[in-house]
Write an enzyme that holds these catalytic residues in place. Sequence first.
Site, PDB file in Angstrom:
ATOM      1  N   HIS A  86      31.083  38.416  49.661  1.00  0.00           N
ATOM      2  CA  HIS A  86      30.184  37.322  49.301  1.00  0.00           C
ATOM      3  C   HIS A  86      28.780  37.552  49.851  1.00  0.00           C
ATOM      4  O   HIS A  86      27.805  37.107  49.275  1.00  0.00           O
ATOM      5  CB  HIS A  86      30.782  35.987  49.752  1.00  0.00           C
ATOM      6  CG  HIS A  86      31.950  35.600  48.896  1.00  0.00           C
ATOM      7  ND1 HIS A  86      33.249  35.745  49.317  1.00  0.00           N
ATOM      8  CD2 HIS A  86      32.009  35.149  47.628  1.00  0.00           C
ATOM      9  CE1 HIS A  86      34.054  35.371  48.334  1.00  0.00           C
ATOM     10  NE2 HIS A  86      33.333  35.001  47.305  1.00  0.00           N
ATOM     11  N   ARG A 134      28.481  28.098  42.408  1.00  0.00           N
ATOM     12  CA  ARG A 134      29.403  28.206  43.541  1.00  0.00           C
ATOM     13  C   ARG A 134      29.089  27.076  44.522  1.00  0.00           C
ATOM     14  O   ARG A 134      28.256  27.234  45.412  1.00  0.00           O
ATOM     15  CB  ARG A 134      29.226  29.548  44.254  1.00  0.00           C
ATOM     16  CG  ARG A 134      29.664  30.772  43.465  1.00  0.00           C
ATOM     17  CD  ARG A 134      29.489  32.027  44.311  1.00  0.00           C
ATOM     18  NE  ARG A 134      30.235  33.153  43.807  1.00  0.00           N
ATOM     19  CZ  ARG A 134      29.712  34.136  43.062  1.00  0.00           C
ATOM     20  NH1 ARG A 134      28.434  34.118  42.748  1.00  0.00           N
ATOM     21  NH2 ARG A 134      30.471  35.132  42.648  1.00  0.00           N
ATOM     22  N   ARG A 155      31.862  25.035  39.695  1.00  0.00           N
ATOM     23  CA  ARG A 155      33.177  25.368  40.248  1.00  0.00           C
ATOM     24  C   ARG A 155      33.457  24.485  41.448  1.00  0.00           C
ATOM     25  O   ARG A 155      32.589  24.273  42.292  1.00  0.00           O
ATOM     26  CB  ARG A 155      33.214  26.840  40.660  1.00  0.00           C
ATOM     27  CG  ARG A 155      34.605  27.286  41.069  1.00  0.00           C
ATOM     28  CD  ARG A 155      34.667  28.775  41.279  1.00  0.00           C
ATOM     29  NE  ARG A 155      33.919  29.174  42.454  1.00  0.00           N
ATOM     30  CZ  ARG A 155      33.755  30.440  42.813  1.00  0.00           C
ATOM     31  NH1 ARG A 155      34.254  31.412  42.068  1.00  0.00           N
ATOM     32  NH2 ARG A 155      33.080  30.743  43.896  1.00  0.00           N
ATOM     33  N   GLU A 212      41.500  34.910  38.292  1.00  0.00           N
ATOM     34  CA  GLU A 212      41.124  35.866  39.340  1.00  0.00           C
ATOM     35  C   GLU A 212      42.316  36.277  40.190  1.00  0.00           C
ATOM     36  O   GLU A 212      42.177  37.023  41.159  1.00  0.00           O
ATOM     37  CB  GLU A 212      39.986  35.303  40.201  1.00  0.00           C
ATOM     38  CG  GLU A 212      40.211  33.925  40.765  1.00  0.00           C
ATOM     39  CD  GLU A 212      38.998  33.378  41.508  1.00  0.00           C
ATOM     40  OE1 GLU A 212      38.058  34.120  41.798  1.00  0.00           O
ATOM     41  OE2 GLU A 212      39.015  32.171  41.817  1.00  0.00           O
ATOM     42  N   ASN A 252      35.807  39.866  40.702  1.00  0.00           N
ATOM     43  CA  ASN A 252      35.715  40.236  42.125  1.00  0.00           C
ATOM     44  C   ASN A 252      37.063  40.041  42.808  1.00  0.00           C
ATOM     45  O   ASN A 252      37.563  40.922  43.509  1.00  0.00           O
ATOM     46  CB  ASN A 252      34.674  39.377  42.847  1.00  0.00           C
ATOM     47  CG  ASN A 252      33.341  39.404  42.148  1.00  0.00           C
ATOM     48  OD1 ASN A 252      33.060  40.342  41.412  1.00  0.00           O
ATOM     49  ND2 ASN A 252      32.543  38.387  42.349  1.00  0.00           N
ATOM     50  N   ASP A 253      37.641  38.871  42.593  1.00  0.00           N
ATOM     51  CA  ASP A 253      38.940  38.616  43.210  1.00  0.00           C
ATOM     52  C   ASP A 253      40.071  39.247  42.415  1.00  0.00           C
ATOM     53  O   ASP A 253      41.063  39.686  42.986  1.00  0.00           O
ATOM     54  CB  ASP A 253      39.172  37.106  43.367  1.00  0.00           C
ATOM     55  CG  ASP A 253      38.466  36.577  44.598  1.00  0.00           C
ATOM     56  OD1 ASP A 253      38.593  37.210  45.668  1.00  0.00           O
ATOM     57  OD2 ASP A 253      37.758  35.563  44.487  1.00  0.00           O
ATOM     58  N   ARG A 265      38.097  42.712  49.570  1.00  0.00           N
ATOM     59  CA  ARG A 265      36.782  43.008  48.998  1.00  0.00           C
ATOM     60  C   ARG A 265      35.675  43.064  50.049  1.00  0.00           C
ATOM     61  O   ARG A 265      34.585  43.562  49.787  1.00  0.00           O
ATOM     62  CB  ARG A 265      36.442  41.979  47.909  1.00  0.00           C
ATOM     63  CG  ARG A 265      36.332  40.578  48.411  1.00  0.00           C
ATOM     64  CD  ARG A 265      36.340  39.585  47.269  1.00  0.00           C
ATOM     65  NE  ARG A 265      35.021  39.160  46.877  1.00  0.00           N
ATOM     66  CZ  ARG A 265      34.764  38.086  46.130  1.00  0.00           C
ATOM     67  NH1 ARG A 265      35.742  37.343  45.674  1.00  0.00           N
ATOM     68  NH2 ARG A 265      33.550  37.753  45.813  1.00  0.00           N
ATOM     69  N   CYS A 324      32.645  36.046  34.927  1.00  0.00           N
ATOM     70  CA  CYS A 324      31.560  35.711  35.855  1.00  0.00           C
ATOM     71  C   CYS A 324      31.601  36.525  37.143  1.00  0.00           C
ATOM     72  O   CYS A 324      30.877  36.233  38.083  1.00  0.00           O
ATOM     73  CB  CYS A 324      31.576  34.215  36.177  1.00  0.00           C
ATOM     74  SG  CYS A 324      33.059  33.697  37.065  1.00  0.00           S
TER      75      CYS A 324
HETATM   76  C1  PEP Z   1      35.150  36.310  41.364  1.00  0.00           C
HETATM   77  O1  PEP Z   1      36.105  36.303  42.159  1.00  0.00           O
HETATM   78  O2  PEP Z   1      34.950  37.223  40.530  1.00  0.00           O
HETATM   79  C2  PEP Z   1      34.171  35.211  41.385  1.00  0.00           C
HETATM   80  C3  PEP Z   1      33.241  35.111  40.471  1.00  0.00           C
HETATM   81  O3  PEP Z   1      34.245  34.318  42.416  1.00  0.00           O
HETATM   82  P1  PEP Z   1      33.719  34.597  43.910  1.00  0.00           P
HETATM   83  O4  PEP Z   1      32.964  35.909  43.872  1.00  0.00           O
HETATM   84  O5  PEP Z   1      32.857  33.453  44.291  1.00  0.00           O
HETATM   85  O6  PEP Z   1      34.981  34.680  44.684  1.00  0.00           O
HETATM   86 MG    MG Z   2      36.566  34.501  43.261  1.00  0.00          MG
END
Ligand code: PEP
Ligand code: MG
Length: 578
Positions: free
Chosen positions: A194, A301, A337, A436, A459-460, A470, A507
């Site tokens: 993040h 977010r 979200r 995710e 990402n997740d 990550r 996203c």
């Molecule tokens: C993701 O997990 O791809 C996402 C967009 O959420 P975050 O990066 O805030 O976990």
């Molecule tokens: Mg996420």
Amino acid sequence: MSFSLHGLAVSPGIAIGRAQLLSHATLEVAHYVVPPKHIDAEVTRFDAALKSVRDELRALREDSSAEGAPSELTAFIDVHAMILDDPMIAQEPRRLIRERGANAEWALVQQMELLVEQFDQIEDAYLRERKADVTQVVERVVKVLTGQRVKSRKSQDDEAQILIAHDLSPADTIQFRNQHVGAFITDVGGGTSHTAIVARSLAIPAIVGLHHARQILCDDDIVIVDGTRGVVIVDPDERVLEEYRLRKSELELERSKLKRLKTARTASLDREEVWLYANIELTDDVQQARDMGADGIGLFRTEFLFMNRDELPTEDEQFEAYRSVVQAMKGKPVTIRTLDVGADKTLRGGSHRQDPNPALGLRAIRYCLSEPQMFLTQLRALLRASHYGEVQILIPMVAHLHEIEQTLLLLARAREQLRERKQKFRERVAVGSMVEVPAAALALGQFLKHLDFLSIGTNDLIQYTLAIDRADEAVAYLYDPLHPAVLRLIAQTIQAGKRAGVPVSLCGEMAGETTYTRLLLGMGLRHLSMHPAQLLEIKQEVLRCDIEMASQKVQRMLKMDEPEKLRDMLARLNGVSI
Ligand code: PEP
Ligand code: MG
């Protein structure tokens, strides 16, 4: 002497500025015996170092009392000055030097350790935290004693600060948004941590996973940060500096040319329409989203409204924040979200336990459902904001049907409460889920009848599919968006959405990387959400893409298992000859 360091490039761009070291280094100093004839000189050396830091703090205080500086900063410097004059720091080390022939830095660190131990026993949380101040003060003195500081060079007005830290939390990073920060460099961290995401959203070059940057670099070093290639050049010679200044202005020129695309319609060469949305973290980011001509907000977010503070935001405060974004977007969709805390995004003073494995713990929707009053407050604020525009509610980290069912029940209760209070909201608000967690991607059928849209969080999804944290740079090399398992989960989600007539967007960070644009369009996606800073580059890539042609190639890619072949095919898809 000039040298370079290499790390993981997580936010592109070039910065040239002076190093500023943040947080504490390990205070591992040498220990040696000072011969009796040099004891007086050692004490003098110690006193001189204290005086130097005292002068430094005084100068900082004068600067900080100048107009506009936050009062916390002055208070913070005062605390440091008091610690510096504490007998444990100012007197005891002198005794150790005289009686035991210890060298000054070692004597000082010994005293610091004793003092820190005493802090550990204090019950008051605020006082206990002052331990960090003690360490920072001692660190300053040790830097003078060990000559780690480089004499300040003549500063130039346009010099940026290059912040160097062992690690930065997303909360730290967001605090720097209003300062003149040229780049972030950290010893640890992964590409989709993040922190990296926040750096990108601030459009500040960043490199993570440099391992020993904090030990190798000194305050005030001249540093070039190439956030595109992951290279840090320390103490560059004039020729290299010139070259990078040129590259930096070329980049700025390219960015300003891209701005012309702002109002262009986003359609591919074969005239397929594509929608590009912005990911935002704070309400102010909406301005950048508008400046880049975003079709809406694809991901707000909201957790960043909850961080860096002791109390939870009230319903009214949240409502105002959501409403301001909705109104600024003037009727364009705003996907908000619900709170996604846990893992590396923690709430200060929250009822957070020490999670044995935070990424798999009480995160996101799991946390919200365990705190129904807090969740209801957010849902009411979201519904109230829906009266002012096109709000869509997005639920993070869904893996189970009952998580959706419970959220919908709470949403119904929030509506009832608002009706009782006679507060306005829109009856029909779209509710969607993040995809995710692999379980969600594989079992979407059960969710789809309850949902109005899906948003793929790569990402997740990558983190949970490949079982790699990550935020952990030790496994960053395994973080692979092109892994066949990841591609198949994305493809499966798109297909399931299409069959059920439920729109699907993406996203995660993949949406903002031009390398993956053709691949994602070829897979069937038409809605992508990214940091506003990346939007125009992606638009340029969409304008150059023939989606029909891309999808034929992508169908072949999806049958592929060998990573090397996949990479070659992607390069060819992107028009790179190999
Ligand atoms: C993701 O997990 O791809 C996402 C967009 O959420 P975050 O990066 O805030 O976990
Ligand atoms: Mg996420």
